[in-house]
Design an enzyme around this catalytic site. Sequence first.
Site, PDB file in Angstrom:
ATOM      1  N   SER A 211       4.134   0.071   3.258  1.00 59.29           N
ATOM      2  CA  SER A 211       2.752  -0.059   3.684  1.00 59.29           C
ATOM      3  C   SER A 211       2.345   1.188   4.464  1.00 59.29           C
ATOM      4  O   SER A 211       2.388   2.297   3.928  1.00 59.29           O
ATOM      5  CB  SER A 211       2.553  -1.342   4.500  1.00 59.29           C
ATOM      6  OG  SER A 211       1.192  -1.661   4.623  1.00 59.29           O
ATOM      7  N   ASP A 443       0.705  -7.407  -5.025  1.00 60.76           N
ATOM      8  CA  ASP A 443       0.463  -7.032  -3.634  1.00 60.76           C
ATOM      9  C   ASP A 443      -0.952  -7.413  -3.216  1.00 60.76           C
ATOM     10  O   ASP A 443      -1.922  -7.064  -3.882  1.00 60.76           O
ATOM     11  CB  ASP A 443       0.678  -5.528  -3.469  1.00 60.76           C
ATOM     12  CG  ASP A 443       0.804  -5.104  -2.015  1.00 60.76           C
ATOM     13  OD1 ASP A 443      -0.091  -5.460  -1.220  1.00 60.76           O
ATOM     14  OD2 ASP A 443       1.776  -4.410  -1.683  1.00 60.76           O
ATOM     15  N   HIS A 481       3.236  -8.142  -0.958  1.00 60.51           N
ATOM     16  CA  HIS A 481       3.329  -7.146   0.096  1.00 60.51           C
ATOM     17  C   HIS A 481       4.462  -7.497   1.054  1.00 60.51           C
ATOM     18  O   HIS A 481       4.374  -8.477   1.803  1.00 60.51           O
ATOM     19  CB  HIS A 481       1.993  -7.070   0.856  1.00 60.51           C
ATOM     20  CG  HIS A 481       1.845  -5.853   1.707  1.00 60.51           C
ATOM     21  ND1 HIS A 481       1.481  -4.639   1.195  1.00 60.51           N
ATOM     22  CD2 HIS A 481       2.023  -5.656   3.038  1.00 60.51           C
ATOM     23  CE1 HIS A 481       1.425  -3.746   2.162  1.00 60.51           C
ATOM     24  NE2 HIS A 481       1.763  -4.337   3.294  1.00 60.51           N
TER      25      HIS A 481
END
Length: 549
Positions: A211, A443, A481
């Site tokens: 991320s 995601d 994610h």
Amino acid sequence: MNSTPPRARRLAVLAAMVLLAGTTFGPELATATTSTVPACAELDQMKIPASVMSLPTTGGRVQSASVKTSVVSGKTIEYCLLDADIFPMDPTAPAIKMRVALPHGWNRKAMMFGGGGYNGTIPDLTMNMPFGPRDQPVPLARRYVTFASDSGHQHGPGTVPSLDGSFGMNDEALHNFAAGDALKKTRDASMFLIRHAYGKNPAEVYFSGGSTGGREALIVAQRWPQAFDGVISAYPAWNNLSEVLDLGYLAHVLSRPGAFPGPVKQTLLYDSVINACDGLDGVKDKVISNPRGCHFDPHVLRCTGGADTGPDCLSDPQIRAVTAMSTTFRWPYRIASGETGYPGFPFLSGADMRTPFLGFGTTAPANPMPATSGYGMQYWEQWVKYFLTRDPGYNSLDLDPKRPGKWLDRISHLSTIQDRNNVDLRPFARAGGKLILLHGAADELVSHRSTNDYYQRVRDLLGPEPTHAFMRYYLVPGANHANFGTPAFAAGWDSLSALERWVGAGQPPANPIVADTTHNRARPLCEYPAWPRYRAGDPDAAQSFVCTR
């Protein structure tokens, strides 16, 4: 022309740095004997000279040094834990708080971890790589030195650590975070401390993050190509400002009357997409392996007449909202980074109610932004208040990303700091660096389409063969994610061992297999744009699938 391999040249330079350390860093290092056990007590309160860092600071200091014993990955590890501060140039800017774990029995390798969201805390030095395996030891348990920082600011009391953007009011703190300046300062200070702890430099230095940490991984490869031997970048938010503009656009759309699809309707959308596309890869397993082959029209869920008539359909405003989420957002103006849009999220992403916090959230965006709205909506609000307007009282829903008015120049300036879109990785490749890029196809927070774009840009600039010589990109079907919540496919792969073999022995990843750590199944990890297609046999076994384009 120098025929010495780049890695060998770097090691020779590092050796020379140790020999010169008596004049550069103090006589104690010149006379120290090398060891795999850190000299912990000697490091307490040690000054870190500004001269050892390549970016401007006023030096630093170790604030504490203590010997710890912890069970890590089932192993009892003894290590020296250092907490240190790197002091800013601007006296009003916060210090960079960093931490280093120096294990007994050091393996001569080091791992730097990246952060997440707006950072504001020091990552856990006993952590795993993003999408790391559960059946292999984490870096510290492998006797890596591990280190990380808070990227130059600390979250405020009573705030969600990764959702406090208030540091953006200070230019030095902003550059430390968004441009990645804190990464190099932390790396340089850590190398200084490692040399003093063991009397020698690491033979190999790695970076791993997802991320924001994934963006940071790409930043270090772009800006300091000789600083790291290998990099693992997972679900990277590399075009940070571009994504923020899309998140702001979606916040506006979802805040309109009747537009927000509540939790029940999000589940309806998710189940409908799965039912429509699950079997396209040859097997029905709740995982869509070929997201580009999934073409779902949300109008099939339209309520009769377009009004909201209940939980089993979507109204016209809700259809417009979910369509906006999955469609490329383009802004009708130029920004200095050169970016022109953000590719949007697949329907499967934000609609997965197993992770509502990362997707749509459970509450429509409003002012002030509810804590139950999606993570991206809250991220947008912090950016508007502290990065853009620098007015904590500003209503983020009053700013339209399509028509920013007087804020356009500021947006353009911020794009040069936040969009880290230099894809010329040739210096990193020439230095012998290796890069593993990972993203989950479901995601909710950073679109895998954006990472597809980054990878394609690298190939277009460098060419397919030069790119393949130092870089691999894997898109993991069903993974979300950071394996947040209960994803359809909780990815687990030993990327670190693969990277070690590539860096140390010149052996690139070969036929890697990714495990679903919660469903006892596996899939081949296919190089993008390939995806795993079922051919025959046990649908839980990786050998039953073949990577296809």
